[in-house]
Scaffold this motif. Structure first.
Motif, PDB file in Angstrom:
ATOM      1  N   LYS A 100     -54.958   6.712 -10.945  1.00 23.65           N
ATOM      2  CA  LYS A 100     -54.051   6.674  -9.807  1.00 23.65           C
ATOM      3  C   LYS A 100     -54.029   5.297  -9.147  1.00 23.65           C
ATOM      4  N   GLN A 101     -54.994   4.456  -9.439  1.00 26.12           N
ATOM      5  CA  GLN A 101     -55.026   3.114  -8.874  1.00 26.12           C
ATOM      6  C   GLN A 101     -54.375   2.133  -9.840  1.00 26.12           C
ATOM      7  N   ALA A 102     -53.918   0.997  -9.310  1.00 24.91           N
ATOM      8  CA  ALA A 102     -53.452  -0.059 -10.198  1.00 24.91           C
ATOM      9  C   ALA A 102     -54.602  -0.452 -11.109  1.00 24.91           C
ATOM     10  N   LEU A 103     -54.288  -0.754 -12.361  1.00 20.73           N
ATOM     11  CA  LEU A 103     -55.342  -1.093 -13.316  1.00 20.73           C
ATOM     12  C   LEU A 103     -56.204  -2.225 -12.787  1.00 20.73           C
ATOM     13  N   LEU A 104     -55.580  -3.274 -12.351  1.00 22.95           N
ATOM     14  CA  LEU A 104     -56.320  -4.437 -11.870  1.00 22.95           C
ATOM     15  C   LEU A 104     -55.537  -5.095 -10.738  1.00 22.95           C
ATOM     16  N   ASP A 105     -56.123  -5.119  -9.554  1.00 22.80           N
ATOM     17  CA  ASP A 105     -55.453  -5.655  -8.375  1.00 22.80           C
ATOM     18  C   ASP A 105     -55.878  -7.102  -8.161  1.00 22.80           C
ATOM     19  N   LEU A 106     -54.947  -8.021  -8.434  1.00 23.40           N
ATOM     20  CA  LEU A 106     -55.179  -9.447  -8.172  1.00 23.40           C
ATOM     21  C   LEU A 106     -54.231  -9.917  -7.067  1.00 23.40           C
ATOM     22  N   SER A 107     -53.815  -8.983  -6.208  1.00 29.43           N
ATOM     23  CA  SER A 107     -52.864  -9.324  -5.148  1.00 29.43           C
ATOM     24  C   SER A 107     -53.530  -9.530  -3.796  1.00 29.43           C
ATOM     25  N   MET A 108     -54.571  -8.768  -3.490  1.00 30.75           N
ATOM     26  CA  MET A 108     -55.249  -8.884  -2.199  1.00 30.75           C
ATOM     27  C   MET A 108     -56.283 -10.004  -2.263  1.00 30.75           C
ATOM     28  N   ASN A 109     -56.249 -10.889  -1.269  1.00 33.50           N
ATOM     29  CA  ASN A 109     -57.120 -12.061  -1.316  1.00 33.50           C
ATOM     30  C   ASN A 109     -58.484 -11.760  -0.677  1.00 33.50           C
ATOM     31  N   ASN A 110     -59.123 -10.714  -1.171  1.00 34.85           N
ATOM     32  CA  ASN A 110     -60.447 -10.334  -0.705  1.00 34.85           C
ATOM     33  C   ASN A 110     -61.508 -11.215  -1.347  1.00 34.85           C
ATOM     34  N   PRO A 111     -62.616 -11.445  -0.655  1.00 30.45           N
ATOM     35  CA  PRO A 111     -63.731 -12.117  -1.320  1.00 30.45           C
ATOM     36  C   PRO A 111     -64.388 -11.157  -2.305  1.00 30.45           C
ATOM     37  N   PRO A 112     -64.985 -11.655  -3.370  1.00 29.33           N
ATOM     38  CA  PRO A 112     -65.751 -10.765  -4.242  1.00 29.33           C
ATOM     39  C   PRO A 112     -66.967 -10.236  -3.489  1.00 29.33           C
ATOM     40  N   GLN A 113     -67.487  -9.130  -3.929  1.00 24.99           N
ATOM     41  CA  GLN A 113     -68.679  -8.544  -3.310  1.00 24.99           C
ATOM     42  C   GLN A 113     -69.786  -8.466  -4.361  1.00 24.99           C
ATOM     43  N   PRO A 114     -70.418  -9.596  -4.676  1.00 28.29           N
ATOM     44  CA  PRO A 114     -71.439  -9.603  -5.720  1.00 28.29           C
ATOM     45  C   PRO A 114     -72.667  -8.781  -5.324  1.00 28.29           C
ATOM     46  N   VAL A 115     -73.396  -8.349  -6.325  1.00 26.68           N
ATOM     47  CA  VAL A 115     -74.614  -7.569  -6.074  1.00 26.68           C
ATOM     48  C   VAL A 115     -75.578  -8.348  -5.191  1.00 26.68           C
ATOM     49  N   SER A 116     -75.639  -9.664  -5.388  1.00 23.74           N
ATOM     50  CA  SER A 116     -76.563 -10.493  -4.619  1.00 23.74           C
ATOM     51  C   SER A 116     -76.245 -10.530  -3.126  1.00 23.74           C
ATOM     52  N   ASN A 132     -75.467  -7.871  -1.467  1.00 20.98           N
ATOM     53  CA  ASN A 132     -76.212  -6.684  -1.030  1.00 20.98           C
ATOM     54  C   ASN A 132     -75.607  -6.029   0.211  1.00 20.98           C
ATOM     55  N   LEU A 133     -74.281  -6.016   0.302  1.00 20.06           N
ATOM     56  CA  LEU A 133     -73.636  -5.460   1.492  1.00 20.06           C
ATOM     57  C   LEU A 133     -73.828  -3.956   1.623  1.00 20.06           C
ATOM     58  N   GLN A 134     -73.908  -3.246   0.500  1.00 23.63           N
ATOM     59  CA  GLN A 134     -74.081  -1.799   0.567  1.00 23.63           C
ATOM     60  C   GLN A 134     -75.371  -1.412   1.277  1.00 23.63           C
ATOM     61  N   GLN A 135     -76.368  -2.256   1.168  1.00 25.21           N
ATOM     62  CA  GLN A 135     -77.640  -1.988   1.846  1.00 25.21           C
ATOM     63  C   GLN A 135     -77.688  -2.665   3.211  1.00 25.21           C
ATOM     64  N   ARG A 136     -77.178  -3.890   3.286  1.00 26.24           N
ATOM     65  CA  ARG A 136     -77.304  -4.654   4.530  1.00 26.24           C
ATOM     66  C   ARG A 136     -76.511  -4.040   5.690  1.00 26.24           C
ATOM     67  N   ILE A 137     -75.314  -3.533   5.406  1.00 25.43           N
ATOM     68  CA  ILE A 137     -74.499  -2.980   6.490  1.00 25.43           C
ATOM     69  C   ILE A 137     -75.150  -1.748   7.122  1.00 25.43           C
ATOM     70  N   PRO A 138     -75.512  -0.701   6.348  1.00 26.12           N
ATOM     71  CA  PRO A 138     -76.137   0.466   6.997  1.00 26.12           C
ATOM     72  C   PRO A 138     -77.489   0.154   7.622  1.00 26.12           C
ATOM     73  N   ILE A 165     -74.938 -14.287   2.587  1.00 26.98           N
ATOM     74  CA  ILE A 165     -73.781 -13.590   2.016  1.00 26.98           C
ATOM     75  C   ILE A 165     -72.725 -14.597   1.578  1.00 26.98           C
ATOM     76  N   ALA A 166     -72.456 -15.584   2.436  1.00 26.17           N
ATOM     77  CA  ALA A 166     -71.466 -16.613   2.096  1.00 26.17           C
ATOM     78  C   ALA A 166     -71.870 -17.373   0.835  1.00 26.17           C
ATOM     79  N   GLN A 167     -73.152 -17.664   0.714  1.00 22.40           N
ATOM     80  CA  GLN A 167     -73.624 -18.378  -0.479  1.00 22.40           C
ATOM     81  C   GLN A 167     -73.454 -17.525  -1.733  1.00 22.40           C
TER      82      GLN A 167
END
Length: 460
Positions: A90-106, A108-114, A352-354
């Protein structure tokens, strides 16, 4: 184990398809899960008051789509992993339209935010700062913002810093303060689409300034100042959106001289310089008395924070902007501001920026390899590129055909202030979940680029 409750999808063209689409919708919505059992075909026929042949046909179609599987003697069940498949379909195969930053594992936002939010809630002293705030921002958060901004703008104090709920609200507040209806706001001929939305709301007019690979051309800016009464200049000084240009220091100084001579305010929208390995001195440092600097965390951390900082020319301007914010959004989100303050002081925001910068470097290297035969502008620290199209492609048609092949990108017309935009597209590299997905998307684009005949949409 749940038992599916039969029903028909209202918009289906045939009854058997109505059963299949209803089942598909329930799987997608989470009302039934992989492993859940379906009623017997006869029970479904009785419940829906349809004949058994219709239900049998629906089951066959559901199996063909991979929704269900049979277990002899036990009945039919929702197939394992089907929910994940449906969501991805149901999602577009690959979205290269939104200029979001990547969220690399390093990062660690999934842990840092909560963990960060939990820490704030546990701190009774900080809880007192999570109530309604002054529209300019909590003094503690403004001090933290000033501390962080000192890395790119000299002589910053908290009494010149205001906090908003994102860069778009900051841009609106500044333009509302500086410009009256009908007045001119100069900007690059290809610019951030949110500026056009602001100008339409406020009734000010955008004046396109010619650019080259280094950004706004000073002579073109001065010619516009001579011909029209330009009140302000909007500029993205580093890793420009969409062109990726970074204005070099010598050119910035020329633009500053012109702005000072004609008394033109500079709105410096600077979401990307934090990602640069070697950032250049900001307009807010070169011309502090006329520059309004916007620094959002959406591109160097995550858009989820909805926090941006404004540096004003002087302390008296804070209350004027606060009046606009009070009328439009009341205040920036206190919880997110408190989290950002903690991240500033403990170094998390810089970490995070690095991590994002390093991931951008890897993605740009990949893009350089795949797009080596094509012309585009990019910066190794940024997460988008500006792709020039060959003569056989119109930008709108290229974007349309890319979407049909599962890749979404943005044509030049979405950024253009000029009436006849060049044929180019912005390709954002950050939202792809991994390098394999990005490779697939960019490879699809190269196949389209290689088409030797012009492809256009039919007009009827």
């Amino acid at each position: 184990m749940a038992l599916w409750q039969p029903h028909l999808h209202d918009e289906a063209s045939r009854k058997y398809l109505g059963i299949v689409q209803a089942l598909e919708s329930d799987i997608y919505a989470g009302r039934v899960k992989p492993g859940d059992r379906l009623p017997s075909q006869r029970a479904i026929a009785e419940a829906l008051r349809v004949d058994l042949t219709t239900v049998t046909r629906a089951f066959n179609e559901a199996r063909r789509r991979g929704l269900v599987e049979g277990n002899k003697g036990r009945g039919s069940f929702i197939r394992g992993a089907v929910e994940k498949k449906l969501i991805s379909d149901k999602q577009a195969l690959l979205d290269l339209s939104m200029n979001n930053p990547p969220q690399p594992v390093s990062a660690n936002l999934q842990q840092r935010i909560p963990e960060g939010i939990a820490g704030l809630i546990a701190d009774q002293r900080r809880m007192l700062q999570l109530h309604y705030q002054d529209s300019a921002g909590n003094p503690v958060d403004r001090e933290a913002a000033a501390h962080w901004l000192q890395a790119k703008v000299v002589n910053i104090h908290a009494d010149r810093v205001l906090i908003t709920g994102g860069a778009q609200s900051a841009l609106y507040a500044i333009c509302h303060h500086l410009l009256k209806q009908g007045e001119y706001l100069a900007t690059a001929e290809y610019t951030y689409p949110g500026l056009n939305a602001v100008s339409q709301q406020l009734g000010c007019q955008l004046q396109a300034i010619a650019t080259d690979e280094q950004g706004i051309i000073p002579d073109a800016f001065e010619q516009s100042c001579q011909k029209k009464s330009i009140k302000a200049l909007y500029v993205i000084p580093a890793l420009d959106n969409p062109t990726t240009a970074t204005i070099p220091l010598a050119r910035r100084k020329k633009i500053v001289e012109i702005a000072r001579r004609y008394k033109v305010a500079i709105i410096e929208d600077d979401p990307y310089s934090t990602l640069q390995t070697k950032p250049i001195e900001a307009f807010a440092s070169l011309l502090p008395e006329l520059t309004w600097h916007i620094a959002t965390l959406s591109k160097c951390a995550t858009p989820a924070l909805r926090v941006a900082f404004i540096i004003t020319p002087n302390a008296d301007d804070i209350e004027k902007l606060a009046d606009v914010i009070r009328a439009t959004q009341l205040m920036a989100p206190p919880l997110m501001c408190a989290l950002v303050t903690r991240w500033i002081y403990d170094g998390t925001l810089d970490d995070i920026a690095q991590a994002i910068r390093q991931e951008n470097n890897a993605r740009q290297q990949l893009a350089a390899t795949i797009l080596k035969d094509w012309t585009y502008q990019a910066d190794p620290d940024g997460h988008h590129l500006w792709l020039a199209l060959p003569n056989n492609w119109l930008a709108a048609d290229f974007a349309s055909h890319a979407e049909k092949m599962g890749v979404t990108i943005v044509p030049s017309s979405s950024f253009a202030i000029t009436n006849k935009p060049i044929d180019a597209v912005r390709v954002s590299l950050g939202l792809a979940t991994d390098l394999d997905s990005l490779t697939e998307a960019l490879t699809i684009l190269t196949r389209l680029l290689s088409q030797t005949q012009r492809l256009t949409r039919a007009v009827v």
